[in-house]
Design a protein around this motif. Sequence first.
Motif, PDB file in Angstrom:
ATOM      1  N   ALA A 164       0.832  -1.200   0.000  1.00 15.21           N
ATOM      2  CA  ALA A 164       0.000   0.000   0.000  1.00 15.21           C
ATOM      3  C   ALA A 164       0.866   1.250   0.000  1.00 15.21           C
ATOM      4  O   ALA A 164       0.578   2.221  -0.717  1.00 15.21           O
ATOM      5  CB  ALA A 164      -0.914  -0.002   1.215  1.00 15.21           C
ATOM      6  N   LEU A 220       0.903   4.090  -2.831  1.00 16.39           N
ATOM      7  CA  LEU A 220       0.576   5.491  -2.561  1.00 16.39           C
ATOM      8  C   LEU A 220       1.749   6.409  -2.909  1.00 16.39           C
ATOM      9  O   LEU A 220       1.540   7.522  -3.391  1.00 16.39           O
ATOM     10  CB  LEU A 220       0.167   5.663  -1.096  1.00 16.39           C
ATOM     11  N   TYR A 235       1.535   6.816  -6.447  1.00 13.67           N
ATOM     12  CA  TYR A 235       0.430   7.746  -6.752  1.00 13.67           C
ATOM     13  C   TYR A 235       0.918   9.187  -6.659  1.00 13.67           C
ATOM     14  O   TYR A 235       0.627  10.014  -7.535  1.00 13.67           O
ATOM     15  CB  TYR A 235      -0.701   7.478  -5.775  1.00 13.67           C
ATOM     16  N   SER A 273      -5.608   8.188 -10.183  1.00 10.70           N
ATOM     17  CA  SER A 273      -6.457   7.794  -9.065  1.00 10.70           C
ATOM     18  C   SER A 273      -7.184   6.495  -9.351  1.00 10.70           C
ATOM     19  O   SER A 273      -7.344   5.659  -8.466  1.00 10.70           O
ATOM     20  CB  SER A 273      -7.498   8.875  -8.770  1.00 10.70           C
ATOM     21  N   VAL A 314      -6.883   3.576  -6.718  1.00  9.14           N
ATOM     22  CA  VAL A 314      -8.011   3.170  -5.884  1.00  9.14           C
ATOM     23  C   VAL A 314      -8.359   1.711  -6.132  1.00  9.14           C
ATOM     24  O   VAL A 314      -8.620   0.959  -5.191  1.00  9.14           O
ATOM     25  CB  VAL A 314      -9.246   4.069  -6.125  1.00  9.14           C
ATOM     26  N   LEU A 370      -5.869  -0.364  -4.426  1.00  7.74           N
ATOM     27  CA  LEU A 370      -5.995  -0.179  -2.973  1.00  7.74           C
ATOM     28  C   LEU A 370      -7.194  -0.962  -2.424  1.00  7.74           C
ATOM     29  O   LEU A 370      -7.085  -1.641  -1.396  1.00  7.74           O
ATOM     30  CB  LEU A 370      -6.153   1.313  -2.674  1.00  7.74           C
ATOM     31  N   VAL A 371      -8.314  -0.888  -3.117  1.00 12.35           N
ATOM     32  CA  VAL A 371      -9.496  -1.632  -2.664  1.00 12.35           C
ATOM     33  C   VAL A 371      -9.199  -3.133  -2.683  1.00 12.35           C
ATOM     34  O   VAL A 371      -9.596  -3.870  -1.777  1.00 12.35           O
ATOM     35  CB  VAL A 371     -10.725  -1.282  -3.542  1.00 12.35           C
ATOM     36  N   LEU A 410      -6.244  -4.439  -2.184  1.00 11.32           N
ATOM     37  CA  LEU A 410      -5.371  -4.691  -1.033  1.00 11.32           C
ATOM     38  C   LEU A 410      -6.171  -4.805   0.260  1.00 11.32           C
ATOM     39  O   LEU A 410      -5.792  -5.523   1.172  1.00 11.32           O
ATOM     40  CB  LEU A 410      -4.349  -3.568  -0.885  1.00 11.32           C
ATOM     41  N   PHE A 411      -7.272  -4.061   0.315  1.00 13.47           N
ATOM     42  CA  PHE A 411      -8.088  -4.120   1.519  1.00 13.47           C
ATOM     43  C   PHE A 411      -8.979  -5.348   1.538  1.00 13.47           C
ATOM     44  O   PHE A 411      -9.836  -5.475   2.404  1.00 13.47           O
ATOM     45  CB  PHE A 411      -8.936  -2.842   1.653  1.00 13.47           C
ATOM     46  N   SER A 458     -16.119  -0.050  -7.234  1.00 10.84           N
ATOM     47  CA  SER A 458     -15.982   1.006  -6.223  1.00 10.84           C
ATOM     48  C   SER A 458     -14.836   1.943  -6.572  1.00 10.84           C
ATOM     49  O   SER A 458     -14.885   3.124  -6.268  1.00 10.84           O
ATOM     50  CB  SER A 458     -15.796   0.397  -4.835  1.00 10.84           C
ATOM     51  N   ILE A 460     -16.309   4.385  -8.999  1.00  9.50           N
ATOM     52  CA  ILE A 460     -17.246   5.295  -8.327  1.00  9.50           C
ATOM     53  C   ILE A 460     -16.493   6.325  -7.485  1.00  9.50           C
ATOM     54  O   ILE A 460     -16.748   7.526  -7.559  1.00  9.50           O
ATOM     55  CB  ILE A 460     -18.218   4.500  -7.418  1.00  9.50           C
ATOM     56  N   LEU A 461     -15.513   5.835  -6.717  1.00  8.08           N
ATOM     57  CA  LEU A 461     -14.758   6.746  -5.838  1.00  8.08           C
ATOM     58  C   LEU A 461     -14.017   7.799  -6.648  1.00  8.08           C
ATOM     59  O   LEU A 461     -14.041   8.982  -6.319  1.00  8.08           O
ATOM     60  CB  LEU A 461     -13.749   5.950  -4.999  1.00  8.08           C
ATOM     61  N   LEU A 475     -15.081  11.597  -6.401  1.00  9.32           N
ATOM     62  CA  LEU A 475     -14.177  12.581  -5.794  1.00  9.32           C
ATOM     63  C   LEU A 475     -13.822  13.676  -6.793  1.00  9.32           C
ATOM     64  O   LEU A 475     -13.748  14.848  -6.449  1.00  9.32           O
ATOM     65  CB  LEU A 475     -12.895  11.889  -5.314  1.00  9.32           C
ATOM     66  N   LEU A 495      -4.999  -2.510   7.465  1.00 10.44           N
ATOM     67  CA  LEU A 495      -4.484  -3.486   6.499  1.00 10.44           C
ATOM     68  C   LEU A 495      -3.958  -4.748   7.163  1.00 10.44           C
ATOM     69  O   LEU A 495      -3.727  -5.750   6.501  1.00 10.44           O
ATOM     70  CB  LEU A 495      -3.350  -2.852   5.682  1.00 10.44           C
ATOM     71  N   THR A 514      -7.481  -7.985   6.961  1.00 10.18           N
ATOM     72  CA  THR A 514      -8.516  -7.583   6.005  1.00 10.18           C
ATOM     73  C   THR A 514      -9.694  -8.540   6.022  1.00 10.18           C
ATOM     74  O   THR A 514     -10.646  -8.357   5.312  1.00 10.18           O
ATOM     75  CB  THR A 514      -7.944  -7.518   4.582  1.00 10.18           C
ATOM     76  N   TRP A 572     -13.398  -2.101   3.161  1.00 14.02           N
ATOM     77  CA  TRP A 572     -12.579  -1.969   1.949  1.00 14.02           C
ATOM     78  C   TRP A 572     -13.048  -0.835   1.065  1.00 14.02           C
ATOM     79  O   TRP A 572     -12.360  -0.428   0.144  1.00 14.02           O
ATOM     80  CB  TRP A 572     -12.500  -3.282   1.166  1.00 14.02           C
ATOM     81  N   PHE A 573     -14.218  -0.291   1.349  1.00 13.04           N
ATOM     82  CA  PHE A 573     -14.657   0.886   0.603  1.00 13.04           C
ATOM     83  C   PHE A 573     -14.321   2.159   1.378  1.00 13.04           C
ATOM     84  O   PHE A 573     -13.837   3.141   0.820  1.00 13.04           O
ATOM     85  CB  PHE A 573     -16.165   0.803   0.358  1.00 13.04           C
ATOM     86  N   PRO A 581     -10.128   3.142   1.617  1.00  8.00           N
ATOM     87  CA  PRO A 581      -9.597   3.820   0.430  1.00  8.00           C
ATOM     88  C   PRO A 581     -10.187   5.214   0.255  1.00  8.00           C
ATOM     89  O   PRO A 581      -9.492   6.136  -0.179  1.00  8.00           O
ATOM     90  CB  PRO A 581     -10.010   2.895  -0.718  1.00  8.00           C
ATOM     91  N   MET A 621      -8.024   8.595  -0.073  1.00  4.90           N
ATOM     92  CA  MET A 621      -8.134   9.499  -1.214  1.00  4.90           C
ATOM     93  C   MET A 621      -8.463  10.920  -0.772  1.00  4.90           C
ATOM     94  O   MET A 621      -7.900  11.882  -1.291  1.00  4.90           O
ATOM     95  CB  MET A 621      -9.221   8.990  -2.177  1.00  4.90           C
ATOM     96  N   PHE A 678      -5.306  12.404   0.507  1.00  8.62           N
ATOM     97  CA  PHE A 678      -4.377  12.788  -0.566  1.00  8.62           C
ATOM     98  C   PHE A 678      -4.814  14.077  -1.244  1.00  8.62           C
ATOM     99  O   PHE A 678      -4.038  15.011  -1.392  1.00  8.62           O
ATOM    100  CB  PHE A 678      -4.271  11.657  -1.603  1.00  8.62           C
ATOM    101  N   LEU A 684       2.979  10.469   3.882  1.00 10.21           N
ATOM    102  CA  LEU A 684       3.174   9.021   3.965  1.00 10.21           C
ATOM    103  C   LEU A 684       4.206   8.688   5.041  1.00 10.21           C
ATOM    104  O   LEU A 684       4.033   7.737   5.810  1.00 10.21           O
ATOM    105  CB  LEU A 684       3.629   8.463   2.616  1.00 10.21           C
TER     106      LEU A 684
END
Lengths: 157, 497
Positions: free
Chosen positions: A88, A92, A95, A108, A112, A115-116, A118-119, A129, A132-133, A137, B225, B228, B391-392, B395, B399, B402, B419
């Motif tokens: 992650a 980032l 990014y 992005s 994203v 990242l999603v 990774l989660f 998602s 959408i994010l 944004l 993290l 998860t 998980w939604f 992130p 974002m 950032f 970071l």
Amino acid sequence: MHEPGMDAGRIPGVIGDRIAGVVLAVLAAGAWWHSHSFATGFMQPVGPGAFPRLVSVPLGLLALYLILRPGFNQRWPHRAALLRQVGALLLLGGYAVFLEPWGFLPASLVTVIVLVRLFGAPWKPSLASGTILTVGLYALFEFALGMPLPNMPGLSW
Amino acid sequence: MDILTFLAQGFAVALEPQHLFLALIGCALGTLIGALPGLGPVNGVALMIPLTFNFGLTPTAALILLVSIYYGCMYGGRISSILLNIPGDEPAMMTTLDGYPMALKGRGGEALGLSGVASFIGATVATIGLTLFAPLLVGFAIRFGPAEYFALFVLAFATIGGVTSGSLTKSFIAACLGLLLGTVGIDAVSSVPRYTFGWFELYDGIDFIVALVGLFAISECLVFLEDTRHGSKPTMKLGSAIPGMRSAWQCSPTIARSSLIGFIAGVLPGAGAALGSFLSYTLEKRWLGRRGDFGRGDPRGVAAPEAGNNAAAGGALIPMLSLGIPGSGTTAVLLALLLSMNITPGPLLFAQQPEMVWGLVAALFIGNVMLLVLNIPLVGFFAKVLQAPGWFLMPMVVMVAFVGVYSLSNSAFDLYLMLAFGVLGYVLRKLEIPTVPVVLGLLLGGQMEYNMRRAMSISGGDWSILWNSGISIGIYAFAITLIVAGLVFGWMVKQRM
């Protein structure tokens, strides 16, 4: 705040605290030593080095105390978790590098979605998602809040 | 009464349509942020600061928005504590102890209603206290010179250790680390660059907001993290919140005691809401003894910490506004907002910009009523939000962090710095070194050093000026008393557990 009885994830911090103590003691000594290079201006009873020295003394002493009397740590992450965290951070960091040259939207979107993932989400929700994010944004910052975000090269309005 | 006149003026400011609208947005957003596990008030307010700058809000409007979010978070934190057994934020931790057992017995709605009323009373008591005591403190603080202010900063850092946070040594280490990080950049007095090692990006110092978002939001993300495999969250049958009103009446002695304790805990510089809820719960448990059924779903065990943390949240605004010394992590962020808008809180603020201070106080009274309305009938809506998967959410937090930080300076360097602070925050959390003192040190270091050097130039280099006045000796004595009391109290708690 640590409520006694809720500390299932606590371990004795003999190693962690001692490493931290050494790092902090070195930091304090370095800050002390380096502060002597700050030139004191004309007509100043104390120069710019005085306050850093004033802080580095207790920091150093407390760090030594930590080495002698280590306390408790939270459980450190396992290998798989560590890999996810490093992943992650690299993502980032990348990014931050690519945000300006690529523009907000593509950079992005990629970030994203990964990242999603990774989660722990499966691919399909990740793609959905992530899109959408990113779009949400972008719309929020660019149009609703009026903050300029870096655009894709060759694309600007 | 002077105060009533000022307060009437404040209501005139707070009732302007724009301010009312911002208060409503802030309350709703705050409840939402507080309810989401892992997104505490500090994160919520920190993430909103870059956005506020870009809205181009006046300082009064920005402060009303952020303080409404702050109060809202205190209300929202209880929702996930009660329904999921996960504290929405740190001060809501004590609410899990009796709130979740109540929810398991099918009394979740009642617990939410009761805690909503308790929060309202706690916050109202604190806001009244703020109205009465802040001007008194201002009248006293007007006599403070630089040496006294330096002593006050020492007091703030001495009380940060709090009575319960694990280790006093580690809290002080964190404060020193923050103070040292605060010296990075060009020295304001002599224009000498300090600890920049030739990096031009560091000449302006470490941006407080960048460090804060990294230390809290990014490190939270790294913690998340670790595991998860967060299972699907159980849907709990809520039941009606209306019985909560009746049990609130039965718990009224508890609520009254806890509001008072929470308020006092909040006023102490460096202590904050988490201490308020902890003290209220522990003391109430002790007070009731065998008459209570704490830990197994006693309604009083829900009312006490909720009244306590909301009262502390309001109390923490007193030292922030009247002395410029924040009482908690979140008020530190609010202070950062004011400082970056070129407003220095302290005695002079009350004299020079009364409309802002009293507008804020009035907005708090109004926001409290809004929060009560949002949190009793509409609590079901906020409970639904908890179903959003991690998980939604995480992130999304990353974002917003950032984009928010990037929009401050348009520099990639700030993103790297954020970071780096994220990693630092994570490691500190693993070491059980608290991060709030780091933030306070970073924020207050500049002011603390400035006051020290001003005192020294008044005395011509004689260090004894720092402890030469009665007021500063009193402050140091108070600091030592608090540390000793904290040690004794911590020892007593340990003995009984």
